[in-house]
Design an enzyme around this catalytic site. Structure first.
Site, PDB file in Angstrom:
ATOM      1  CE  LYS A  83      43.351  41.092  39.481  1.00  0.00           C
ATOM      2  NZ  LYS A  83      41.928  40.745  39.470  1.00  0.00           N
TER       3      LYS A  83
HETATM    4  O1  G3P Z   1      39.029  41.120  35.818  1.00  0.00           O
HETATM    5  C1  G3P Z   1      38.592  42.387  36.211  1.00  0.00           C
HETATM    6  C2  G3P Z   1      37.134  42.386  36.299  1.00  0.00           C
HETATM    7  O2  G3P Z   1      36.715  41.688  37.411  1.00  0.00           O
HETATM    8  C3  G3P Z   1      36.510  43.703  36.213  1.00  0.00           C
HETATM    9  O3  G3P Z   1      35.416  43.506  35.418  1.00  0.00           O
HETATM   10  O4  G3P Z   1      33.211  43.982  34.487  1.00  0.00           O
HETATM   11  O5  G3P Z   1      33.857  44.862  36.758  1.00  0.00           O
HETATM   12  O6  G3P Z   1      34.858  45.818  34.705  1.00  0.00           O
HETATM   13  P1  G3P Z   1      34.273  44.621  35.346  1.00  0.00           P
END
Ligand code: G3P
Length: 217
Positions: A83
């Protein structure tokens, strides 16, 4: 649409794998920190729980060091997907790694033009963050629609991996738009099973079954 678990929690990944719904896993530095585990060790363990891609993120910002980190990460298992962030150095790294046959997930995508660049750099997956886009006052799902159209216009093979999924409507809209993959926290995926009428229906059937005095086994 493939379902990836957005977590580094082994128990949650095992539970989801047992349902047969697990197509892969995504992690990021925040999720690794939350797990409290050693990065290499937990990533190796996760790779053993699924045949699907397991995203492991580089933390360097320059191309040269990203390549060095990717070299270490890709030795963990055959299903590791590197990634990288959507930056110039990230896309240089994406290009070099995919030319070499390594899977790459380009993360932190917030515009359709960024997604176009990632596809041109040969990304295996593009990760638009819908929840964070919504948080910022934009519509995350509009971004997915735009990327779908651009990728279809030019037959790009890069898969749209909807990330930062926060609720069931994000999942539903991703499927309606035709996203290739969505990655969500296990709690969101578990919530998809639930419906009040399913629970009420079971309750009613069991109450009537009791009255028959029969058993199946
Ligand atoms: O896949 C990306 C994710 O981990 C971010 O999620 O909820 O932290 O915006 P969030």
């Amino acid at each position: 649409m493939k379902f990836f678990a957005d977590t580094a929690e082994i128990a949650d990944i095992k539970e989801m794998a047992a349902t047969g719904l697990l197509d892969g896993v995504t992690t990021n530095p925040s999720l690794i920190a939350k797990s409290g585990r050693d990065f290499m060790e937990v990533t190796k363990e996760i790779c053993g729980l699924t045949d699907g891609p397991v995203s492991a993120e580089v933390v360097a910002l320059d191309h040269e060091t990203m390549m060095k980190e990717a070299e270490v990460l890709r030795k963990i298992a055959d299903n590791v997907c590197i990634k990288v962030p959507l930056t110039i150095d990230g896309l240089k790294t994406c290009n070099a790694l995919t030319m070499d046959g390594t899977m790459v997930n380009v993360t932190l995508c917030f515009s359709a033009n960024q997604a176009l660049l990632a596809a041109k750099a040969g990304a295996t997956f593009i990760s638009p963050f819908v929840g964070r886009h919504d948080d910022n006052g934009s519509n995350g799902m509009d971004l997915i629609r735009d990327i779908r159209q651009i990728y279809d216009n030019y037959d790009f093979e890069t898969e749209i991996l909807v990330a930062s999924v926060r609720h069931a409507t994000h999942v539903l809209e991703s499927a309606l738009i035709g996203a290739d993959v969505m990655t969500a926290p296990p709690a969101v995926i578990k919530g998809l099973f639930k419906h009040i009428l399913t629970d009420k229906g079971i309750e009613g059937f069991l109450a009537d079954w009791e009255k028959t005095g029969q058993s199946i086994v």
